[in-house]
Design a protein around this motif. Structure first.
Motif, short mmCIF file in Angstrom:
data_model
loop_
_atom_site.label_atom_id
_atom_site.label_comp_id
_atom_site.label_asym_id
_atom_site.label_seq_id
_atom_site.Cartn_x
_atom_site.Cartn_y
_atom_site.Cartn_z
N ILE A 1 0.83 -1.20 0.00
CA ILE A 1 0.00 0.00 0.00
C ILE A 1 0.87 1.26 0.00
CG2 ILE A 1 -1.63 1.37 1.35
CD1 ILE A 1 -2.85 -1.26 2.35
N SER A 2 1.86 1.28 0.89
CA SER A 2 2.70 2.47 1.03
C SER A 2 3.51 2.74 -0.23
CB SER A 2 3.62 2.32 2.23
OG SER A 2 4.54 1.25 2.05
N LYS B 1 -10.86 3.51 -10.68
CA LYS B 1 -11.26 4.58 -11.60
C LYS B 1 -10.31 5.78 -11.48
CE LYS B 1 -15.53 6.85 -13.12
NZ LYS B 1 -15.84 5.94 -14.25
N GLU B 2 -9.87 6.06 -10.27
CA GLU B 2 -8.95 7.18 -10.05
C GLU B 2 -7.55 6.87 -10.56
OE1 GLU B 2 -8.97 8.14 -5.93
OE2 GLU B 2 -11.04 8.85 -5.92
N ARG B 3 -7.14 5.60 -10.53
CA ARG B 3 -5.77 5.23 -10.86
C ARG B 3 -5.57 4.80 -12.30
NH1 ARG B 3 -2.28 1.78 -6.80
NH2 ARG B 3 -0.88 2.38 -8.48
N VAL B 4 -6.61 4.23 -12.91
CA VAL B 4 -6.46 3.66 -14.26
C VAL B 4 -7.48 4.33 -15.19
CG1 VAL B 4 -6.39 1.55 -15.64
CG2 VAL B 4 -5.79 1.47 -13.20
N GLY C 1 -7.05 -6.82 -1.51
CA GLY C 1 -6.68 -5.84 -2.51
C GLY C 1 -6.24 -6.46 -3.82
N THR C 2 -6.01 -5.61 -4.81
CA THR C 2 -5.60 -6.05 -6.15
C THR C 2 -4.18 -5.58 -6.44
OG1 THR C 2 -7.89 -5.88 -6.95
CG2 THR C 2 -6.13 -5.94 -8.61
N PRO C 3 -3.21 -6.50 -6.50
CA PRO C 3 -1.84 -6.11 -6.83
C PRO C 3 -1.75 -5.54 -8.25
CG PRO C 3 -1.90 -8.29 -5.83
CD PRO C 3 -3.32 -7.93 -6.17
N MET D 1 -0.87 -1.39 -4.85
CA MET D 1 -2.21 -1.94 -4.89
C MET D 1 -3.11 -1.04 -5.74
SD MET D 1 -2.73 -4.78 -3.19
CE MET D 1 -1.87 -5.81 -1.97
N LEU D 2 -3.78 -1.63 -6.71
CA LEU D 2 -4.73 -0.86 -7.51
C LEU D 2 -5.89 -0.39 -6.65
CD1 LEU D 2 -5.28 -2.59 -10.97
CD2 LEU D 2 -4.18 -0.41 -10.48
N GLU D 3 -6.31 -1.26 -5.73
CA GLU D 3 -7.38 -0.94 -4.81
C GLU D 3 -7.26 -1.88 -3.62
OE1 GLU D 3 -10.19 -3.01 -4.06
OE2 GLU D 3 -9.34 -4.65 -5.22
N TYR D 4 -7.82 -1.46 -2.50
CA TYR D 4 -7.80 -2.33 -1.33
C TYR D 4 -8.88 -1.88 -0.35
CZ TYR D 4 -5.37 1.46 1.12
OH TYR D 4 -5.05 2.67 1.69
N ALA D 5 -9.24 -2.78 0.54
CA ALA D 5 -10.24 -2.47 1.56
C ALA D 5 -10.02 -3.40 2.74
CB ALA D 5 -11.65 -2.63 1.01
N GLN D 6 -10.55 -3.00 3.88
CA GLN D 6 -10.47 -3.84 5.08
C GLN D 6 -11.85 -4.36 5.41
OE1 GLN D 6 -8.79 -1.94 8.54
NE2 GLN D 6 -8.79 -3.82 9.74
#
Length: 213
Positions: free
Chosen positions: A70-71, A116-119, A87-89, A75-80
């Motif tokens: 994450i840091s 959506k924000e990243r890709v 998450g999605t590597p 990760m394309l996206e992640y959640a707890q």
């Protein structure tokens, strides 16, 4: 000369929908028809369950490994969920797309909005039921959950349905066959977009130069 389209960059297809709408069934049918699709394998910090295989069912990571990804923006996206992260590597998705494979992410709305924000070229598809009443009937018809869980899923479904206008496409899953056909139509059109055909266009132009030189 035969023009090779296999070198085209693959699509990133993000699919969401309320629990009980039948996403998994529709995607299974789509995968049986389209051999250029690959699922993205999620990463998780939860423990491995009996019968699961690392890098097949999930990429099983420690919390330290997951936090590090994450840091580093890996990760394309992640959640707890509860005590665990999912998450999605990004690297695995990029590798498949670079090889020409179209990649499917089946994720919830929050993760989809992160993608959506990243890709910028990701394709977002929301699968919805014919009606809210039909969704409730499907959830109750499964007979696998208590009333409290059903009510919780129905509440979450309202929020997900409200977010549908943030997606590129909305598909109604009235029948699996019709919903799958609609998905196929979307993917066929997206694969023909000029922005996804740059290498093919270059090959056509290069062939034209070679013919007239």
């Amino acid at each position: 000369m035969s023009l090779n389209q296999s070198t085209e960059r693959g699509l990133l297809i993000v699919v969401s929908g309320p629990s009980g709408v039948g996403k998994g069934t529709v995607l299974s049918e789509l995968f049986s028809r389209d051999k250029n699709l690959s699922y993205s394998i999620s990463a998780t910090t939860r423990g491995m369950r009996p019968g699961e295989v690392d890098h097949v069912n999930y990429h099983f990571l420690s919390r330290e490994e997951f936090s590090g990804m994450i840091s580093r923006g890996e990760m394309l996206e992640y959640a707890q969920y509860g005590d665990n992260f999912y998450g999605t590597p990004a690297a695995a998705v990029e590798q498949m797309r670079s090889s020409g494979r179209d990649v499917v992410l089946e994720i919830e709305v929050k993760g989809a909005m992160q993608v959506k924000e990243r890709v910028s070229d990701a394709i977002h598809i929301m699968i919805l039921p014919p009606s809210y009443g039909e969704l409730e009937a499907r959830l109750r018809g499964r007979g696998t959950e208590c009333e409290a869980d059903i009510e919780k899923r129905l509440g979450a479904a309202k929020a997900e349905i409200t977010a549908a206008d943030r997606y590129d496409y909305v598909i109604i899953n009235d029948t699996v066959a019709e919903a799958t056909a609609r998905l196929e139509t979307i993917l066929s059109a997206e694969r023909m977009r000029a922005q996804n055909k740059r290498k093919l266009i270059e090959e056509v132009l290069n062939h034209a130069v070679s013919v007239h030189s």
